[in-house]
Design an enzyme around this catalytic site. Structure first.
Site, short mmCIF file in Angstrom:
data_model
loop_
_atom_site.label_atom_id
_atom_site.label_comp_id
_atom_site.label_asym_id
_atom_site.label_seq_id
_atom_site.Cartn_x
_atom_site.Cartn_y
_atom_site.Cartn_z
N SER A 175 -21.07 49.64 32.26
CA SER A 175 -22.36 49.08 32.64
C SER A 175 -23.02 48.38 31.44
O SER A 175 -22.44 47.45 30.89
CB SER A 175 -23.18 50.20 33.26
OG SER A 175 -24.54 50.10 33.08
N ASP B 91 -19.81 48.50 44.74
CA ASP B 91 -20.66 48.92 43.64
C ASP B 91 -22.06 48.38 43.92
O ASP B 91 -22.25 47.17 44.04
CB ASP B 91 -20.09 48.34 42.34
CG ASP B 91 -20.84 48.80 41.11
OD1 ASP B 91 -22.05 49.09 41.23
OD2 ASP B 91 -20.23 48.86 40.03
N HIS C 253 -20.65 52.98 41.25
CA HIS C 253 -20.84 52.32 39.97
C HIS C 253 -20.32 53.18 38.83
O HIS C 253 -20.23 52.73 37.70
CB HIS C 253 -22.34 52.03 39.78
CG HIS C 253 -22.66 51.23 38.56
ND1 HIS C 253 -22.10 50.00 38.32
CD2 HIS C 253 -23.49 51.48 37.52
CE1 HIS C 253 -22.56 49.53 37.17
NE2 HIS C 253 -23.41 50.40 36.67
#
Lengths: 266, 852
Positions: free
Chosen positions: A96, A217, A246
């Site tokens: 991320s 996601d 995610h």
């Protein structure tokens, strides 16, 4: 912070081996997110773990609201750690926001990285002309005000959504680390993240990249992975994981570890 | 899980515990279920010699008087407290401590433990405790009041309360820390460490003339109150410029141009702390416009050269560190219309500036939106990076964008706050924040959510609806018949659209497609899209039974309940209705099972829908259209709706025969034609028979026995065996239902015979035009039904157009190929495509008439 940065960000080096692997966690987690991935790599790698300054496990006093206004400050931290550990070459796994940080770090110091492995990465979350980032400005504002209104409620609502898959353990773990963050810091960081746009600079990345993307996601549409592949300057590949969520390192660690193995440079 | 008060008290010092007790009392008085940080604030402010109040006094906004600002604080606090739901019935003696407050207590515990001066103390204490009592492992840190105040100020809700009264949590924290120097402020509060005390607190009102601190209108943290300007970006640019090599920054990124503008502005404005010391007094020359003009061919190199000379002169005349020359956006170079010669000249001259003679006192600076732009230039001038001494500086933060990609910039929120403050003085009850209060029901309600795009468009369309003539016109355009029914619908719609209730109408009688088309048209008119039609067939017509016409219509529906979906019809409806207002089309409402019937009756009365799983949704502004079929009255009409609805899409073929009693003379294959005709006749007979037999069917997808038990007498099938009791119950329910709803609209039998005559006339007209004289025309029944269905589905106009174009083209082609005279009989027959090349395409109105 200076010398104490390594302490402040809880830097740890575990495992033994020639090759160095950096595992960098994303928003809402801390280095504990990697604990189920770690066993797969410590036998033949030296694994570097650290916490982002915004993580709940870091003393919130270290979070300088004037310094961490852009992701560049986080890149500084990462490069400082690598230099302090005298690492001159490593494979970087970023999840991320840390994927973004890795991209920026590799632009600044390409020689440091043999490869970037990007999990759930997005150069920009907001939609734009001819670009689908997955979020409209209005949605994000709603997201922020929900966060501001009642952090606990927001966190407990967001966690299952982000984890996506029906894995209660992962949801619990993510909720824990998410709620550990101080609300104001959490909001500030998400603003910083949503405020970033890397699209123009992807071409500067010359380090080979592996993009790991799950089938569904909430934060990153699959088209973003293709965008990354098409615009990153170096050789890059997409690894699709046929799972949802995610946070594959929490929800499907085995699968992710196998895919990471595949992505590692030989 | 809230924490019991006694448990929370254990974590506090005596002083802090007293404050907590008072907060608990406040919560109890107000009948709140939990004690929150807001109650703590209320308690802290009411203390005699309140430290919080005193801290606020020292940070308060000098633009307002103390009294006014504290009044504002009181109001904003009481508004926030009022928002917490209270119940006098379930009053608790000691409302337990809310999670958020407990988290604040824990945060202060942690920070207290981390303080260096306390560290050894707690360690010792821990050791002592371990010696004394091995079972308790963690010593309880007693939180001091000051630390608790600091933690509570972190709570966003609290920050907002203070913010709305014009206080900044950040400043209050500083002020709280100031008197007792128990720990070092800069260590505790990174964000304020760069503020040089004892300058007055930073507020918008005393900042208006100070651009440096407001900086770019970029984002700032809404409740921390630190001006996180964009100096960070400018600082990085400065760092690059201080290097010995690669010292000319090229900003790269989507918002690079904004960053460049920002940097140049702050250099021009001589903003302090932006640039490293060595660059103070830097000059700026912008040659962007000259470059644009030169490259587009609007001017020669004259203006450009004079600007370059200017740089030289400036260097001679000033003592500063040098001059930064901005060449603007690099895309001007890559998109240059002018020849490469001009570009080469430009690149070379810019290179000269940084090269030699100026002794490293000239910098170039520019921006590019994407790497691709830079790569293009690199291809043309491979050495440009070296020649211009460039260092690429990625710009990845959107905060530079001048418009502010965040609408809630610090500027606007602060203005909002100060206007709130002003508002408070005159009308204390009308606070903007009060408008944000949401009742729990409004979350599920589809109408009260003003932010949804639907409500906006709906309001606009209300105008349409209010004008019955416009609405009628729009409906008639799509439906094309059933004038009486349409006027009834229009009348009803314009009546009840005035308030936010639902409209319930039942369509009785024949004309299935007319009803459905009204549904689609209303969805389009009222809610701007046909997608707003939610379609449910309550008879659960089996897929096997759906005709071609149904399939054609269903393809238009984006929201149709299928038996294969998870969940019951009710769950489906609840889900759809919770999203937005829509037209709900309940086909065969009389066939609904008991559960659905009850649910519908309840919805008519209360406006609430309950799903099978108990999920409830409040519905308003929706239109519910039910339909009931009437039994065919056994009329002697040649064409009936039932038959037409079953029509298939055949290919259509023209046959030409002679009206003689002898054997037909046919140019092509006569034998085939004869057989074919026979075959066709048999076919139609067969299909007719098969329809009759299939009228009763069983739905194998549904458990027969269990379903019956579960849903009482739920009637799923149309089978002839359905008992009279069920039918009677159903019809009595329908009577009740129709009595409750707004209106029942009767539909007329379609006059298909008349329509077929018109079609026949149209086709024969075409034939006459093509041939030049009258000759007999026969249209096979199957084909006529097919065309009639097309007219029902697509409207008469479309059919007329088709006849004029496609059919007449076929006739013209036939005239060219075969000799047609007055005795000829021209036939339109169905053609099943013996040759594999001519594939059946499923169109009711085929694009070509086959000729053979």
């Amino acid at each position: 912070m200076g010398h104490s940065l390594l302490d402040a960000l809880n830097v740890r080096v575990v495992g033994s081996g020639e090759k160095i692997l950096v595992l960098a966690h994303g928003f809402g987690t801390d280095q504990s997110a990697w604990q189920r991935i770690l066993p797969y790599f410590i036998r033949d790698h030296r694994v570097v773990l650290y916490d982002l300054v915004c993580a709940g496990s870091v003393n919130p006093d270290y979070f300088d609201f004037r310094r961490y206004t852009t992701l560049d400050a986080y890149v500084d931290d990462l490069l400082y750690i690598l230099d302090a550990l005298r690492i001159d070459r490593c494979t970087y796994v970023g999840h991320s926001v840390s994927a973004t940080i890795g991209i920026l770090a590799s632009i600044r110091r390409p020689e440091l990285f043999t490869k970037l492995i990007l999990i759930g990465a997005s150069p920009r979350f907001l939609n734009d002309k001819n670009y689908h980032g997955g979020f409209e400005q209005a949605e994000i504002e709603k997201f922020f005000s929900a966060m501001e209104e009642n952090y606990k409620a927001w966190a407990s609502g967001f966690a299952p959504l982000a984890v996506g898959a029906d894995v209660p353990d992962a949801v619990r773990e993510f909720s824990r680390t998410l709620f550990n963050m101080r609300p104001d810091i959490s909001l500030f960081v998400s603003r910083t993240v949503f405020n970033s746009d890397l699209r123009g600079v992807l071409g500067l990345v010359k380090v080979p990249c592996s993009i790991i993307q799950t089938a569904k996601d909430v934060s990153v549409p699959a088209s973003v992975a293709v965008y990354l592949k098409n615009h990153l300057g170096g050789r890059s590949t997409i690894h699709m994981l046929n799972i949802e969520g995610h946070l594959p390192h929490l929800s499907a660690p085995n699968l992710l570890a196998i895919e990471l193995r595949r992505a590692l440079p030989r | 899980m809230p924490t019991p008060v006694y448990a929370a008290r254990q974590c506090l010092t005596q002083e802090a515990a007293t404050v907590l007790d008072e907060a608990v009392a406040v919560a109890r008085r107000r009948g709140h279920a939990q004690t929150t940080s807001l109650h703590m604030v209320s308690s802290l402010l009411s203390l005699p010699n309140s430290t919080l109040r005193e801290a606020c006094t020292r940070t308060r906004n000098s633009a307002y008087s103390t009294r006014v600002q504290f009044k504002a604080l009181e109001l904003s606090l009481s508004v926030s407290l009022d928002r917490i739901p209270s119940s006098q019935a379930n009053r608790v003696d000691e409302p337990p401590v809310a999670n958020s407050l407990m988290a604040a207590i824990k945060r202060s515990q942690a920070s207290q433990r981390r303080q260096p001066e306390n560290f050894t103390f707690y360690q010792q204490q821990q050791q002592q405790q371990q010696q004394q009592n091995s079972s308790s492992s963690i010593p309880i840190v007693k939180v001091e009041l000051q630390n608790l105040v600091l933690s509570i100020l972190d709570d966003p809700l609290v920050s907002r309360v203070f913010g709305e009264a014009g206080f900044r949590s950040c400043d209050i924290k500083m002020a709280t820390l100031m008197p007792g120097k128990s720990f070092h402020p800069s260590r505790f509060l990174g964000c304020t460490s760069r503020y040089k005390r004892p300058s007055p607190p930073v507020f918008l009102c005393n900042l208006t003339n100070n651009d440096s601190l407001i900086g770019g209108k970029g984002f700032s943290f809404p409740f921390m109150g630190c001006f996180a300007g964009d100096n960070e970006g400018s600082r990085r640019i400065g760092e690059v410029m201080m290097k010995a090599k690669k010292r000319c920054p090229l900003l790269l990124g989507v918002s690079a141009a904004d960053a460049l503008r920002n940097f140049l502005e702050s250099v021009r404005a001589k903003t302090r702390f932006v640039l490293p010391e060595g660059l103070n007094g830097l000059g700026v020359v912008c040659v962007k416009d000259e470059i644009l003009m030169y490259l587009s061919g609007d001017s020669d190199e004259g203006p450009l050269k004079s600007r370059f000379r200017e740089v030289g002169e400036m260097l001679e005349n000033r003592t500063g560190p040098g001059i930064v020359v901005s060449f603007g956006d690099l895309s001007a170079f890559s998109d240059a219309g002018a020849g490469d010669d001009r570009l080469r000249f430009l690149v070379r001259n810019l290179a000269k500036l940084v090269e030699d003679d100026h002794g490293g006192k000239v910098w170039l600076i520019g921006a590019a939106a994407a790497y691709e732009v830079y790569a293009k230039i690199m291809n043309k001038f491979p050495t440009i990076e070296k020649d211009w001494d460039l260092e690429i500086l990625p710009v990845t933060s959107l905060q530079f964008s001048a418009g502010g990609s965040f609408p809630r910039s610090s500027l606007s929120t602060d203005l909002q706050h100060s206007s709130l403050l002003n508002g408070l003085l005159s009308k204390p009850t009308e606070t903007p924040s009060a408008g944000r209060i949401k009742s729990p029901t409004s979350i599920t309600s589809v109408t009260t959510d003003q932010s949804s795009p639907f409500s906006f468009s709906y309001r606009e369309n209300l105008m349409n609806v209010k004008d019955p003539k416009l609405l009628y016109k729009a409906l008639f355009e799509t439906v094309g018949r059933q004038e009486e029914a349409l006027s009834a619908v229009v009348e009803e719609m314009s009546q009840c659209r005035t308030n936010e209730r639902n409209t319930w109408i039942n369509f009785r009688g024949p004309d299935r497609f007319g009803k459905r088309k009204i549904g689609l048209a209303l969805a389009e008119i009222l809610y701007r899209s046909e997608e707003s039609l939610v379609y449910v067939d309550l008879s659960f017509q089996d897929e096997m039974m759906t005709t071609h016409a149904d399939n054609l219509f269903n393809s238009k529906l984006s929201n149709k309940y299928e038996l294969t979906m998870r969940g019951t019809v009710l769950d489906y409806l609840v889900e759809k209705l919770s999203k937005r207002a829509c037209v709900v089309f309940l086909e065969n409402i009389d066939k609904a099972d008991l559960v659905v019937q009850n649910s519908l009756s309840q919805a008519v009365k209360t406006g609430r829908f309950t799903g099978f799983c108990g999920r409830e949704v409040k519905v308003s502004n929706c239109v519910f259209l039910g339909t009931t079929k009437s039994n065919s009255d056994g009329s002697s009409a040649k064409y009936t709706e039932e038959d037409v609805l079953r029509a298939k899409a055949n290919s259509i073929r023209i046959l030409i025969r002679f009206d003689l009693n002898e054997d037909p003379i046919i140019e092509s294959d006569g034998l085939f034609c004869m057989n074919k005709r026979k075959l066709l006749r048999e076919n139609t007979d067969q299909t007719k028979r098969s329809y009759k037999t299939s009228k009763s069917y069983l739905d194998l997808n549904l458990p027969a026995e269990e379903g019956r038990e579960l849903l009482c007498a739920a009637e799923y099938s149309n089978s002839d065996s359905s008992s009279d009791i069920n039918a009677a119950r159903s019809s009595s329910w329908l009577e009740d239902y129709e009595a409750q709803i707004d209106r029942t609209v009767n539909f007329k039998q379609l006059d298909l015979d008349k329509l077929s005559e018109n079609i026949y006339k149209g086709v024969s007209e075409c034939l006459k035009n093509a041939v030049g004289f009258e000759c007999s025309l026969e249209i096979e029944r199957d084909i006529m039904q097919q065309i009639l269905l097309a007219a029902c589905l697509y409207g008469d106009k479309k059919v007329e157009g088709w006849i004029k174009n496609v059919v007449s083209e076929g006739f013209v082609e036939a005239v060219g190929k075969y000799s047609i005279d007055a005795r000829s009989v021209v036939k339109l027959v169905s053609y099943e495509g013996f040759s594999p090349v001519e594939k059946f395409d499923g169109l009711l109105l085929p694009e070509r008439i086959v000729l053979k």
